[in-house]
Design a protein around this motif. Structure first.
Motif, PDB file in Angstrom:
ATOM      1  N   LEU A 112       0.808  -1.214   0.000  1.00  0.00           N
ATOM      2  CA  LEU A 112       0.000   0.000   0.000  1.00  0.00           C
ATOM      3  C   LEU A 112       0.846   1.271   0.000  1.00  0.00           C
ATOM      4  O   LEU A 112       0.344   2.345  -0.306  1.00  0.00           O
ATOM      5  N   ASN A 113       2.118   1.165   0.331  1.00  0.00           N
ATOM      6  CA  ASN A 113       2.978   2.343   0.347  1.00  0.00           C
ATOM      7  C   ASN A 113       3.648   2.621  -0.990  1.00  0.00           C
ATOM      8  O   ASN A 113       4.276   3.668  -1.149  1.00  0.00           O
ATOM      9  N   THR A 114       3.521   1.723  -1.946  1.00  0.00           N
ATOM     10  CA  THR A 114       4.132   1.960  -3.263  1.00  0.00           C
ATOM     11  C   THR A 114       3.182   1.685  -4.424  1.00  0.00           C
ATOM     12  O   THR A 114       3.504   2.031  -5.559  1.00  0.00           O
ATOM     13  N   ALA A 115       2.036   1.092  -4.170  1.00  0.00           N
ATOM     14  CA  ALA A 115       1.119   0.690  -5.239  1.00  0.00           C
ATOM     15  C   ALA A 115       0.545   1.883  -5.988  1.00  0.00           C
ATOM     16  O   ALA A 115       0.261   2.932  -5.402  1.00  0.00           O
ATOM     17  N   HIS A 156      -3.088  -0.705  -9.340  1.00  0.00           N
ATOM     18  CA  HIS A 156      -2.851  -1.891  -8.510  1.00  0.00           C
ATOM     19  C   HIS A 156      -3.804  -1.940  -7.321  1.00  0.00           C
ATOM     20  O   HIS A 156      -4.270  -3.012  -6.927  1.00  0.00           O
ATOM     21  N   LEU A 157      -4.090  -0.786  -6.749  1.00  0.00           N
ATOM     22  CA  LEU A 157      -4.989  -0.741  -5.586  1.00  0.00           C
ATOM     23  C   LEU A 157      -6.389  -1.235  -5.928  1.00  0.00           C
ATOM     24  O   LEU A 157      -7.069  -1.808  -5.080  1.00  0.00           O
ATOM     25  N   THR A 158      -6.819  -1.058  -7.168  1.00  0.00           N
ATOM     26  CA  THR A 158      -8.169  -1.504  -7.551  1.00  0.00           C
ATOM     27  C   THR A 158      -8.290  -3.016  -7.567  1.00  0.00           C
ATOM     28  O   THR A 158      -9.400  -3.550  -7.659  1.00  0.00           O
ATOM     29  N   GLU A 159      -7.179  -3.725  -7.456  1.00  0.00           N
ATOM     30  CA  GLU A 159      -7.222  -5.186  -7.377  1.00  0.00           C
ATOM     31  C   GLU A 159      -7.622  -5.665  -5.973  1.00  0.00           C
ATOM     32  O   GLU A 159      -7.885  -6.854  -5.777  1.00  0.00           O
ATOM     33  N   ASP A 181     -12.039   5.471  -7.769  1.00  0.00           N
ATOM     34  CA  ASP A 181     -12.109   6.711  -6.985  1.00  0.00           C
ATOM     35  C   ASP A 181     -11.401   6.569  -5.645  1.00  0.00           C
ATOM     36  O   ASP A 181     -10.629   7.437  -5.247  1.00  0.00           O
ATOM     37  N   VAL A 182     -11.657   5.484  -4.940  1.00  0.00           N
ATOM     38  CA  VAL A 182     -11.022   5.264  -3.636  1.00  0.00           C
ATOM     39  C   VAL A 182      -9.521   5.054  -3.815  1.00  0.00           C
ATOM     40  O   VAL A 182      -8.723   5.554  -3.025  1.00  0.00           O
ATOM     41  N   ALA A 183      -9.132   4.370  -4.874  1.00  0.00           N
ATOM     42  CA  ALA A 183      -7.710   4.155  -5.147  1.00  0.00           C
ATOM     43  C   ALA A 183      -6.998   5.501  -5.319  1.00  0.00           C
ATOM     44  O   ALA A 183      -5.908   5.707  -4.775  1.00  0.00           O
ATOM     45  N   ALA A 209      -2.729  -7.474   1.086  1.00  0.00           N
ATOM     46  CA  ALA A 209      -1.828  -6.326   0.972  1.00  0.00           C
ATOM     47  C   ALA A 209      -0.804  -6.324   2.108  1.00  0.00           C
ATOM     48  O   ALA A 209      -0.932  -7.080   3.071  1.00  0.00           O
ATOM     49  N   VAL A 210       0.208  -5.479   1.971  1.00  0.00           N
ATOM     50  CA  VAL A 210       1.213  -5.286   3.014  1.00  0.00           C
ATOM     51  C   VAL A 210       1.485  -3.793   3.165  1.00  0.00           C
ATOM     52  O   VAL A 210       1.210  -3.008   2.258  1.00  0.00           O
TER      53      VAL A 210
END
Length: 90
Positions: A8-11, A15-18, A25-27, A65-66
């Motif tokens: 989550l710190n580099t995505a 990638h976040l939408t996965e 929007d949230v991504a 996630a990490v």
């Protein structure tokens, strides 16, 4: 084979939408929040500050996630390279 976890710190937003419950929007809001707050999340609960983040899906997201943080070990190594007056070496 289990898919690689998303950091989550580099995505990127894409990638976040996965992740479960994360739309485009949230991504975008996650990436914007991260940028405004020093470029990283320090703990999972900080995600709840992102407008629209699906808090009820946090446990599902944690499984996929990490949150990779800078290594404290590297920080200690860098600090040990400096000489402190009055301190004996050895």
């Amino acid at each position: 084979m289990e898919p690689e976890k998303i950091d989550l710190n580099t995505a990127t937003g894409k990638h976040l939408t996965e992740l479960p419950g994360i739309g485009a929007d949230v991504a975008r809001r996650i990436v914007a929040y991260r940028k405004r707050h020093g470029g990283m999340f320090h703990d999972w609960e900080e995600l709840l500050n992102v407008n629209g983040f699906p808090g009820d899906r946090l446990e599902e997201i944690k499984a996929r996630a990490v949150l990779r943080l800078p290594s404290a070990e590297k920080t200690v190594e860098a600090a040990s390279l400096h000489h402190f007056p009055g301190r004996k070496k050895g």
